[in-house]
Design an enzyme around this catalytic site. Structure first.
Site, PDB file in Angstrom:
ATOM      1  N   SER A 124       0.843  -1.196   0.000  1.00 57.87           N
ATOM      2  CA  SER A 124       0.000   0.000   0.000  1.00 57.87           C
ATOM      3  C   SER A 124       0.877   1.244   0.000  1.00 57.87           C
ATOM      4  O   SER A 124       1.996   1.230   0.542  1.00 57.87           O
ATOM      5  CB  SER A 124      -0.846  -0.020   1.278  1.00 57.87           C
ATOM      6  OG  SER A 124      -1.414   1.241   1.517  1.00 57.87           O
ATOM      7  N   TYR A 148      -0.889  -0.847  11.060  1.00 61.38           N
ATOM      8  CA  TYR A 148      -1.278  -1.413   9.761  1.00 61.38           C
ATOM      9  C   TYR A 148      -0.161  -1.167   8.730  1.00 61.38           C
ATOM     10  O   TYR A 148       0.297  -2.084   8.045  1.00 61.38           O
ATOM     11  CB  TYR A 148      -2.600  -0.792   9.287  1.00 61.38           C
ATOM     12  CG  TYR A 148      -2.825  -0.910   7.807  1.00 61.38           C
ATOM     13  CD1 TYR A 148      -3.111  -2.151   7.229  1.00 61.38           C
ATOM     14  CD2 TYR A 148      -2.724   0.201   6.961  1.00 61.38           C
ATOM     15  CE1 TYR A 148      -3.278  -2.266   5.851  1.00 61.38           C
ATOM     16  CE2 TYR A 148      -2.898   0.089   5.597  1.00 61.38           C
ATOM     17  CZ  TYR A 148      -3.176  -1.144   5.046  1.00 61.38           C
ATOM     18  OH  TYR A 148      -3.335  -1.255   3.695  1.00 61.38           O
ATOM     19  N   LYS A 152       2.658  -3.768   6.594  1.00 61.33           N
ATOM     20  CA  LYS A 152       2.955  -3.792   5.147  1.00 61.33           C
ATOM     21  C   LYS A 152       4.457  -3.630   4.918  1.00 61.33           C
ATOM     22  O   LYS A 152       5.061  -4.343   4.121  1.00 61.33           O
ATOM     23  CB  LYS A 152       2.185  -2.691   4.421  1.00 61.33           C
ATOM     24  CG  LYS A 152       0.676  -2.906   4.375  1.00 61.33           C
ATOM     25  CD  LYS A 152       0.291  -4.103   3.523  1.00 61.33           C
ATOM     26  CE  LYS A 152      -1.196  -4.339   3.464  1.00 61.33           C
ATOM     27  NZ  LYS A 152      -1.573  -5.627   2.879  1.00 61.33           N
TER      28      LYS A 152
HETATM   29  C1  UD1 Z   1      -6.619   5.268   4.081  1.00 64.14           C
HETATM   30  C2  UD1 Z   1      -5.652   4.851   5.155  1.00 64.14           C
HETATM   31  C3  UD1 Z   1      -4.476   4.171   4.489  1.00 64.14           C
HETATM   32  C4  UD1 Z   1      -4.958   2.959   3.727  1.00 64.14           C
HETATM   33  C5  UD1 Z   1      -6.030   3.363   2.735  1.00 64.14           C
HETATM   34  C6  UD1 Z   1      -6.671   2.118   2.168  1.00 64.14           C
HETATM   35  C7  UD1 Z   1      -5.944   6.348   7.047  1.00 64.14           C
HETATM   36  C8  UD1 Z   1      -5.312   7.474   7.823  1.00 64.14           C
HETATM   37  N1  UD1 Z   1      -5.260   6.006   5.938  1.00 64.14           N
HETATM   38  O1  UD1 Z   1      -5.937   6.121   3.173  1.00 64.14           O
HETATM   39  O2  UD1 Z   1      -3.531   3.781   5.455  1.00 64.14           O
HETATM   40  O3  UD1 Z   1      -3.886   2.373   3.025  1.00 64.14           O
HETATM   41  O4  UD1 Z   1      -7.060   4.120   3.377  1.00 64.14           O
HETATM   42  O5  UD1 Z   1      -7.635   2.415   1.234  1.00 64.14           O
HETATM   43  O6  UD1 Z   1      -6.965   5.806   7.415  1.00 64.14           O
HETATM   44  N2  UD1 Z   1     -11.769  11.826   3.959  1.00 64.14           N
HETATM   45  C9  UD1 Z   1     -12.725  12.700   4.406  1.00 64.14           C
HETATM   46  N3  UD1 Z   1     -13.844  12.207   4.994  1.00 64.14           N
HETATM   47  C10 UD1 Z   1     -14.059  10.853   5.148  1.00 64.14           C
HETATM   48  C11 UD1 Z   1     -13.076   9.959   4.685  1.00 64.14           C
HETATM   49  C12 UD1 Z   1     -11.928  10.478   4.110  1.00 64.14           C
HETATM   50  O7  UD1 Z   1     -12.578  13.917   4.287  1.00 64.14           O
HETATM   51  O8  UD1 Z   1     -15.101  10.463   5.693  1.00 64.14           O
HETATM   52  C13 UD1 Z   1     -10.564  12.354   3.288  1.00 64.14           C
HETATM   53  C14 UD1 Z   1      -9.250  12.020   3.983  1.00 64.14           C
HETATM   54  O9  UD1 Z   1      -8.902  12.993   4.918  1.00 64.14           O
HETATM   55  C15 UD1 Z   1      -8.288  11.965   2.788  1.00 64.14           C
HETATM   56  C16 UD1 Z   1      -9.161  11.479   1.626  1.00 64.14           C
HETATM   57  O10 UD1 Z   1     -10.508  11.756   2.013  1.00 64.14           O
HETATM   58  O11 UD1 Z   1      -7.826  13.251   2.468  1.00 64.14           O
HETATM   59  C17 UD1 Z   1      -9.040   9.989   1.355  1.00 64.14           C
HETATM   60  O12 UD1 Z   1      -9.245   9.292   2.573  1.00 64.14           O
HETATM   61  P1  UD1 Z   1      -9.367   7.679   2.598  1.00 64.14           P
HETATM   62  O13 UD1 Z   1     -10.305   7.235   1.547  1.00 64.14           O
HETATM   63  O14 UD1 Z   1      -9.650   7.277   4.001  1.00 64.14           O
HETATM   64  O15 UD1 Z   1      -7.932   7.195   2.153  1.00 64.14           O
HETATM   65  P2  UD1 Z   1      -6.487   7.510   2.781  1.00 64.14           P
HETATM   66  O16 UD1 Z   1      -6.577   8.365   3.980  1.00 64.14           O
HETATM   67  O17 UD1 Z   1      -5.618   8.018   1.678  1.00 64.14           O
END
Ligand code: UD1
Length: 357
Positions: A124, A148, A152
């Site tokens: 990842s 996590y 990896k």
């Molecule tokens: C997350 C994990 C990462 C994992 C990946 C798997 C965390 C901190 N990171 O990545 O370790 O490998 O998922 O798919 O959990 N966001 C919102 N509101 C939400 C959800 C997300 O604003 O309800 C934003 C986040 O701040 C980020 C973006 O959307 O900027 C993407 O978030 P997300 O889909 O959770 O992915 P990652 O954080 O990149």
């Protein structure tokens, strides 16, 4: 000769099964269905019209897993199975170390014993931690910031050492960026249990009326509009990337690492707009505090995969939004029909429940 797919019922695993079957590979799935449903494999069979052999077992159960190696001719393994919730990994780190690391060691030991030394491993972009510069290349510094991510990274190191100890191995490590979207049939897609942690499943749950509004985690990042930027990749492109990686793994030896992303970054607000434009569904949102451990910007340099695997992601953010929505709107409760393993629809699959001694 078959390809053993661990965690084949999961989101990325099930989409990869389709692409492997379409390419003519024979596949064997091993899954404990702890975070997935057998129904996803029913649907893989429905989409492809092909046969899958499915073993319902836990990879920690090395005796049962050994029987899979004993009775089948396995050519290579694609190892998807693993726990992946960042928050849970912080609360229960031992569970993550035991599951993710021990299972990988068990599989590799069996692969070594049965002389199956071809492995594609699901890593990842989380291994890059909070990147200093983008786009991220495979040579960018790695640094895990939660258990996590550490599993990896540790597994990547274990696999490097495995190759050093026996250079007959051929190991491909794939570092995924942010997979979203779904198969265009709308039959399979992401089915997280409980409230989703990730952005797109949260958006689609809001769109389908099951959650009230999206919370956007922070709007003060140094990005185009202050919200976090990620490299979203269509899960079908990602699945196809596995087929290209497998083809190469079968022909070579060594340890290779590839970023699988699109090379483009979209902010949270850009994803929300793209979703609204692609589907016509409005997503109410509010801005909240940043989530601990979130990077501001994360997107890939994908030129190594382009050059060496001859693979490139083709689908647009619009495709990703349309396909995520088709899946969610056709299956508002995911794979609810928990038809499990006895259902006659599994007629084209063969399910073996390994006896416990
Ligand atoms: C997350 C994990 C990462 C994992 C990946 C798997 C965390 C901190 N990171 O990545 O370790 O490998 O998922 O798919 O959990 N966001 C919102 N509101 C939400 C959800 C997300 O604003 O309800 C934003 C986040 O701040 C980020 C973006 O959307 O900027 C993407 O978030 P997300 O889909 O959770 O992915 P990652 O954080 O990149």
């Amino acid at each position: 000769m078959a390809i053993l797919v661990t965690g084949g019922a999961g989101f990325i695993g099930s989409h990869t099964c389709i692409e492997l079957l379409n390419e003519g590979y024979e596949i064997i799935v091993v899954d404990n269905f702890s975070n997935s449903k057998p129904e996803s494999l029913n649907r893989v069979c429905e989409i492809t019209g092909k046969y899958i052999m499915i073993y319902h077992l836990d990879l920690l159960d090395s005796e049962s897993l050994e029987k899979v190696f004993l009775v089948n001719q396995i050519e290579a393994v694609i190892h998807f199975a693993g726990l992946k919730a960042v928050g849970e990994s912080i609360k229960d780190s031992l569970k993550y170390y035991k599951n993710n690391i021990t299972t990988t060691i068990i599989i590799c030991e069996l692969m070594q014993k049965y002389n199956v030394k071809k492995l594609v491993f699901s890593s990842s972009a989380t291994v890059y931690g909070l990147p200093d510069t983008v786009p991220i290349t495979e040579g960018s510094p790695v640094q895990a910031i939660n258990p996590y991510g550490r599993t990896k990274l540790m597994i990547e190191e274990i696999l490097q050492d495995l190759y050093i100890s026996d250079n007959e191995w051929s190991i491909t490590i794939l570092r995924y960026f942010n997979p979203i979207g779904a198969h265009e049939s709308g039959l399979i897609g992401e089915d997280p249990s409980g409230i989703p942690n990730n952005l797109m499943p949260y958006i689609t749950k809001v769109a389908v009326g099951q959650l009230k509004e999206l919370q956007i985690f922070g709007k003060s990042y140094s990005t185009v509009d202050g919200t976090g930027v990620r490299d979203y990749i269509h899960v079908v492109d990602l699945a196809i990337g596995h087929v290209f990686a497998l083809d190469k793994t079968l022909k070579t030896s060594g340890v290779k690492i590839y970023n699988l992303g699109t090379g483009k970054g979209y902010s949270v607000l850009e994803v929300v707009s793209a979703f609204e434009a692609a589907t016509g569904v409005k997503i109410p949102f509010k801005i909240t505090q940043p989530r601990t451990g979130d990077a501001a910007i994360c997107y890939a340099n994908t030129s190594k995969a382009e050059k060496e695997l001859n693979w490139i992601a083709k689908k647009s953010i619009q495709d990703m939004c349309e396909d995520s929505w088709r899946w969610q709107s056709h299956n508002p409760n995911g794979y609810t029909k928990n038809e499990e393993l006895e259902n006659p629809r599994l007629i084209r699959s063969e399910v073996f429940l390994m006896p416990k001694n």
